[in-house]
Design an enzyme around this catalytic site. Structure first.
Site, mmCIF file in Angstrom:
data_model
loop_
_atom_site.group_PDB
_atom_site.id
_atom_site.type_symbol
_atom_site.label_atom_id
_atom_site.label_comp_id
_atom_site.label_asym_id
_atom_site.label_seq_id
_atom_site.Cartn_x
_atom_site.Cartn_y
_atom_site.Cartn_z
ATOM 1 N N LYS A 115 -5.104 3.545 15.820
ATOM 2 C CA LYS A 115 -4.870 4.998 15.925
ATOM 3 C C LYS A 115 -4.848 5.456 17.369
ATOM 4 O O LYS A 115 -4.887 6.664 17.647
ATOM 5 C CB LYS A 115 -5.900 5.769 15.098
ATOM 6 C CG LYS A 115 -5.753 5.491 13.625
ATOM 7 C CD LYS A 115 -6.387 6.543 12.747
ATOM 8 C CE LYS A 115 -5.980 6.323 11.287
ATOM 9 N NZ LYS A 115 -6.695 7.166 10.354
ATOM 10 N N LYS A 195 1.153 -2.535 5.620
ATOM 11 C CA LYS A 195 0.528 -1.991 4.410
ATOM 12 C C LYS A 195 1.154 -0.656 4.023
ATOM 13 O O LYS A 195 1.620 0.086 4.896
ATOM 14 C CB LYS A 195 -0.987 -1.888 4.572
ATOM 15 C CG LYS A 195 -1.446 -0.788 5.467
ATOM 16 C CD LYS A 195 -2.944 -0.516 5.302
ATOM 17 C CE LYS A 195 -3.253 0.753 6.060
ATOM 18 N NZ LYS A 195 -4.499 1.380 5.851
ATOM 19 N N LYS A 198 1.094 6.490 3.950
ATOM 20 C CA LYS A 198 1.933 7.688 3.925
ATOM 21 C C LYS A 198 2.653 7.909 5.243
ATOM 22 O O LYS A 198 3.601 8.674 5.324
ATOM 23 C CB LYS A 198 1.137 8.914 3.502
ATOM 24 C CG LYS A 198 0.001 9.241 4.414
ATOM 25 C CD LYS A 198 -0.749 10.436 3.862
ATOM 26 C CE LYS A 198 -2.113 10.553 4.486
ATOM 27 N NZ LYS A 198 -3.008 9.417 4.260
HETATM 28 P P1 ADP Z 1 -4.692 5.943 4.100
HETATM 29 O O1 ADP Z 1 -5.043 4.537 4.537
HETATM 30 O O2 ADP Z 1 -3.471 6.045 3.277
HETATM 31 O O3 ADP Z 1 -4.768 6.945 5.212
HETATM 32 P P2 ADP Z 1 -7.383 6.430 3.276
HETATM 33 O O4 ADP Z 1 -7.735 5.929 4.627
HETATM 34 O O5 ADP Z 1 -7.948 7.746 2.915
HETATM 35 O O6 ADP Z 1 -5.825 6.416 3.107
HETATM 36 O O7 ADP Z 1 -7.785 5.348 2.203
HETATM 37 C C1 ADP Z 1 -8.395 5.587 0.968
HETATM 38 C C2 ADP Z 1 -8.667 4.271 0.273
HETATM 39 O O8 ADP Z 1 -7.434 3.615 -0.036
HETATM 40 C C3 ADP Z 1 -9.451 3.263 1.137
HETATM 41 O O9 ADP Z 1 -10.385 2.585 0.327
HETATM 42 C C4 ADP Z 1 -8.392 2.325 1.647
HETATM 43 O O10 ADP Z 1 -8.903 1.050 1.932
HETATM 44 C C5 ADP Z 1 -7.433 2.288 0.474
HETATM 45 N N1 ADP Z 1 -6.059 1.953 0.890
HETATM 46 C C6 ADP Z 1 -5.264 2.659 1.733
HETATM 47 N N2 ADP Z 1 -4.053 2.071 1.865
HETATM 48 C C7 ADP Z 1 -4.071 0.960 1.072
HETATM 49 C C8 ADP Z 1 -3.126 -0.076 0.764
HETATM 50 N N3 ADP Z 1 -1.902 -0.070 1.282
HETATM 51 N N4 ADP Z 1 -3.502 -1.055 -0.081
HETATM 52 C C9 ADP Z 1 -4.746 -1.068 -0.636
HETATM 53 N N5 ADP Z 1 -5.679 -0.116 -0.401
HETATM 54 C C10 ADP Z 1 -5.365 0.883 0.449
#
Ligand code: ADP
Ligand code: TRP
Length: 327
Positions: A115, A195, A198
């Site tokens: 980030k 991965k 969004k």
């Molecule tokens: P993002 O990574 O989309 O910003 P968050 O950080 O709020 O979302 O993640 C919420 C949950 O979703 C966490 O437990 C994170 O590890 C899981 N997560 C996010 N992206 C993925 C992915 N591509 N595959 C599996 N788990 C994910």
């Protein structure tokens, strides 16, 4: 006997996607429904402030995430659902843990580096993000933390800090363990080496996408030129990702899917998958729409959880302060 405690949070930063669902949220629901754990699921609104936002946007994102929680099947009667910012003890413990965390450990965090947190202009919240996360977890003596695999490094810090505090001030915290799903990392549909996130919209399926949107994104998913439906992460990352998603949603094993789709072409797999995803989330889409009509209901579900979490965490932080010698 007290059930093992389970804690996890999600940041309110926009719509949830298939990665969030298969990596974390699906597990939240099934773990809650086993009735074997004392579950705490929260909206990590303080963490989400490390990214740009406007107050209006943030308020909307918080309500929307609470609606997602309820629509997917988290049940305030079975689990404590709350907002992180409503519980002062998270911040109190985070400060205490900050004083015990070497800067070097935080600088090594992949998410911090990704980030751009090491730039002069980055906010300090990004740097101490994992310390607040450790506080979120150990404050409740969580034994288990269901997350996607991108959070493992943060969880390791939570374990280290619990251990460090215990050895310095006497046994106070439980060391948490991660709980991963079978799909701890869902890959982006358009770039299967990254991965799903969004921040890459074309390869990201949101849980409340319409069937048309789902169809469009799945049909455009990156594949390969072999034209054989077979699981092979190294040489066929795109098809393997589609098969893994298919398998997690349908419950069919990957070798069985390879048999089912033998001799078919990629577009047949894609059509099958896009129908599967659309149907799978149909009830969720309907529930979410209904729930969002009653914002008062959402807020009252959260306030009940806030009350419970406040009470439990206030008792714990009191004990922590006593151990340290704060009077
Ligand atoms: P993002 O990574 O989309 O910003 P968050 O950080 O709020 O979302 O993640 C919420 C949950 O979703 C966490 O437990 C994170 O590890 C899981 N997560 C996010 N992206 C993925 C992915 N591509 N595959 C599996 N788990 C994910
Ligand atoms: N950092 C997590 C994420 O980005 C969200 C989070 C904050 C969390 N506090 C937590 C997850 C405590 C599990 C436990 O997904």
């Amino acid at each position: 006997m007290q059930k093992p405690i389970l804690v996890s949070g999600i940041q309110p930063t926009g719509r949830l996607h298939l990665g969030n669902y298969l990596g974390a949220l699906k597990n939240f629901v099934s773990l809650q429904n086993t009735n074997k754990y004392e579950c705490f699921f929260f909206i990590a609104d303080l963490h989400s402030m490390t990214e740009e936002f406007t107050p209006k946007e943030k308020a909307k994102q918080i309500i929307e995430l609470a609606a997602d929680f309820l629509a997917v099947g988290l049940n305030p009667k079975k689990a404590t659902l709350f907002a992180q910012s409503a519980i002062p003890a998270h911040n109190e413990l985070a400060w205490i843990l900050n004083t015990m965390t070497p800067m070097g450990e935080l600088r090594r965090m992949t998410q911090f580096k990704d980030k751009g947190g090491d730039q002069e202009t980055a906010n300090v919240g990004l740097f101490t993000y994992p310390v607040l996360m450790a506080a979120d977890i150990i404050l409740y003596d969580a034994k288990f933390v269901p997350v996607g695999d991108d959070q493992l490094q943060h969880l390791e810090l939570a374990r280290t800090l619990a251990r460090k505090f215990n050895s310095k001030f006497g046994k106070t915290f439980t060391e948490p363990q991660p709980l991963l799903t079978q799909t701890p990392r869902v890959m982006s549909l358009d770039e299967p080496s990254k991965k799903m996130s969004k921040s890459r919209p074309p390869g990201c399926i949101f849980m409340d996408d319409s069937p048309e949107e789902i169809h469009k994104k799945v049909m455009r998913a990156t594949t390969d030129s072999e034209s054989v439906i077979r699981y092979d992460i190294q040489t066929k990352p795109g098809i393997s990702n589609l098969l893994r998603i298919y398998s997690s949603l349908s419950g069919e094993l990957i070798p069985d899917l390879e048999k089912k789709f033998a001799g078919m072409n990629y577009s047949e797999l894609k059509i099958g998958l896009s129908n599967l995803i659309s149907n799978y989330f149909a009830e969720f889409r309907k529930n979410k729409k209904e729930i969002l009509k009653n914002k008062k209901g959402i807020i009252s579900a959260l306030s009940a959880g806030n009350k419970k979490a406040s009470k439990i965490s206030a008792e714990k932080i009191k004990k922590v302060k006593t151990k340290i010698g704060l009077i």
